[in-house]
Structure formats: structure tokens, C-alpha cells
Write a protein that holds these residues in place. Structure first.
Motif, PDB file in Angstrom:
ATOM      1  N   LEU A 230       1.116  36.839 -19.887  1.00 16.32           N
ATOM      2  CA  LEU A 230       0.580  36.100 -21.027  1.00 16.32           C
ATOM      3  C   LEU A 230      -0.936  36.027 -20.932  1.00 16.32           C
ATOM      4  N   PRO A 231      -1.630  36.009 -22.078  1.00 17.17           N
ATOM      5  CA  PRO A 231      -3.098  35.907 -22.038  1.00 17.17           C
ATOM      6  C   PRO A 231      -3.544  34.529 -21.557  1.00 17.17           C
ATOM      7  N   PHE A 232      -4.817  34.445 -21.152  1.00 20.28           N
ATOM      8  CA  PHE A 232      -5.468  33.194 -20.761  1.00 20.28           C
ATOM      9  C   PHE A 232      -4.834  32.539 -19.530  1.00 20.28           C
ATOM     10  N   GLY A 233      -4.149  33.323 -18.707  1.00 19.52           N
ATOM     11  CA  GLY A 233      -3.561  32.772 -17.493  1.00 19.52           C
ATOM     12  C   GLY A 233      -2.501  31.724 -17.744  1.00 19.52           C
ATOM     13  N   LEU A 234      -1.828  31.792 -18.881  1.00 13.99           N
ATOM     14  CA  LEU A 234      -0.817  30.801 -19.224  1.00 13.99           C
ATOM     15  C   LEU A 234       0.377  30.869 -18.266  1.00 13.99           C
ATOM     16  N   THR A 235       0.837  29.691 -17.823  1.00 18.44           N
ATOM     17  CA  THR A 235       1.990  29.579 -16.939  1.00 18.44           C
ATOM     18  C   THR A 235       3.144  28.937 -17.704  1.00 18.44           C
TER      19      THR A 235
END
Length: 261
Positions: A230-235
């Protein structure tokens, strides 16, 4: 006498005309400021959309052009302060891959709050644009998940708030249909664990071997389903079945939202 009264009213009329003139001028100036503010917002939104496009491409994925909305008014005061209330990014038709298999996310909505970007960073294009918090909500199509399970004829859907499965199964020489629901557990590294414990099979022979074969089939489709990056380091924090697919909720903190970093 009548002439004097008429003469005495003229200054008041002139005063009203002056006030009206100032009022019109003020409205024009306010309008120009608002127009300039909206133009600046439009430029910022296009710039952010370009950055998001780069991030998506860097991760080996593709999507429809990002839709970006910068919140808060006025925008220009946020520019001078170097802090932005909210930036919303909508990605549609996101296509990624996991283990060589295509994974489709019909939509991915990202909400960035407390975004910090200095005026020098905006002028030079150098430096970080950082969001204090980023929350994302995406949808994974059931067909994509079914393809990853690689079981012919297997169909996933939502039923009464649960992930439901229907699949053909061969039991003692008979072609039967298994149905049931799964528990969804968010695993490490963005994996979704599907746990099918109890499956119902209409017409199942009432013998221990048949029941054992059904349990084995349930275990075979109880697997970890990895998500594309996922973009932006989303967890990923939560996964819920919806009529349109699996809805994934993710978040991150102190996230650079410009591709250059």
C-alpha cells in the motif's frame, strides 16, 4: 428656504455614494483573494496528484488518475504557516500484483491530516512533505481473492456481515457443493488470514471419511492472502466483508507523502 434644504441633503447623498463605492471595491478585492486562493489550491492538488502517481508507479502498480482535494480555508494562510489541515486522495481501479497474481482494488481512499510542508520546500521541490497521520480505506474485489486461492469454481461473497464461500468439492467420487463462512484475521506484513472451520455439504455421505475430507478441504482454503504494497507506508488494521468486496482499513503516522522524500 426650499433651496437651502435641498442643498443640505447633497453631502449625505455623496457620502452614501462613497460608502457604496468602498463596499463594491472591498467585494472585488475579497473576490480576487478568493480566486487567487482557489487557483493556489488547484495547483497544489495537481502537484500532489503527480507525486501520488509516482508513488504508485514505484510500487509496480497502476491506477486511474488520482483525485486530490486539499481541505481548509483559506489555503494561502496554510501555505505561509507550512501546515495543512487535511489532504484527501482518491485512487480508483488500483491494479497491483502479489506472487505473480493480479490483485484489484476498485477504490483506495487516503486521508492525510496535519500535513507539514515549508514554503521553501514548495518553492524548491526539495525536502519532505510529512503527514502526522494517514488513514486509508480500500476495497479488494472478491474475484481477486478467489483467484489467489486458485480453486476452480470457488466463489466468495458477503453474507450477514461474514465472508461466505461456495465451492465444488469431490467427496468419495461425488461432485458436491460446500458452503460456509470464514473468520478473517489480520496477520503480519499485510496478510489476511482466512479461517474456514465449518463447511456444510449438502448430500454428504454420513461416514467418517467423508467428514474428514470436508475438513481437509476447509483447511486447504484457510490460507494467508497477502496484500499488495500500500502507498504511504499504510499498515492494515482491519478487514471487513462488504457487498462490493473486502474493505481494508489501514493507517500510518509521520508519513512522507512526496515521492522524492
Amino acid at each position: 428656504m426650499e433651496h437651502e434644504q435641498t442643498y443640505g441633503r447633497r453631502p449625505r447623498r455623496r457620502g452614501r455614494k462613497i460608502l457604496i463605492g468602498f463596499g463594491v471595491l472591498l467585494l472585488v478585492l475579497v473576490g480576487l483573494v478568493v480566486v487567487a486562493d482557489r487557483v493556489a489550491v488547484s495547483v497544489a492538488e495537481r502537484t500532489i496528484a503527480d507525486e501520488v502517481n509516482q508513488q504508485v508507479a514505484q510500487q509496480g502498480a497502476r491506477s486511474a488518475p488520482p483525485e486530490v482535494e486539499v481541505g481548509g480555508f483559506p489555503f494561502l494562510t496554510q501555505v505561509l504557516d507550512g501546515r495543512y489541515e487535511r489532504i484527501t486522495i482518491k485512487l480508483r481501479d488500483v491494479q497491483g500484483s502479489v506472487q505473480g497474481e493480479a490483485v484489484a482494488l476498485p477504490s483506495l481512499n487516503v486521508d492525510a491530516r496535519g500535513v507539514r510542508a515549508s514554503l521553501d520546500t514548495l518553492r524548491s521541490g526539495q525536502g519532505d512533505v510529512v503527514a502526522e497521520t494517514v488513514n486509508g480505506t480500500g476495497t479488494i474485489s472478491y474475484q481477486s481473492v478467489a483467484d489467489l486461492l486458485n480453486r476452480e469454481g470457488l466463489v466468495l461473497s458477503e453474507r450477514d456481515g461474514k465472508l461466505a464461500v461456495t465451492a465444488p468439492v469431490d467427496i468419495l467420487g461425488q461432485r458436491l457443493t460446500a458452503t460456509g463462512t470464514a473468520d478473517i484475521v489480520v496477520g503480519e506484513q499485510g496478510r489476511i488470514a482466512l479461517k474456514f472451520d465449518n463447511l456444510d455439504v449438502e448430500g454428504l455421505p454420513d461416514v467418517p471419511l467423508a467428514r474428514t475430507l470436508v475438513k481437509n478441504f476447509a483447511r486447504s482454503i484457510s490460507v494467508d492472502v497477502p496484500l499488495p504494497e500500500l502507498p504511504f507506508g499504510l499498515t492494515v488494521r482491519e478487514v471487513l466483508p462488504r457487498p462490493e468486496g473486502l474493505t481494508v482499513t489501514a493507517d500510518a503516522r509521520d508519513v512522507p507523502i512526496n515521492a522524492a522524500g
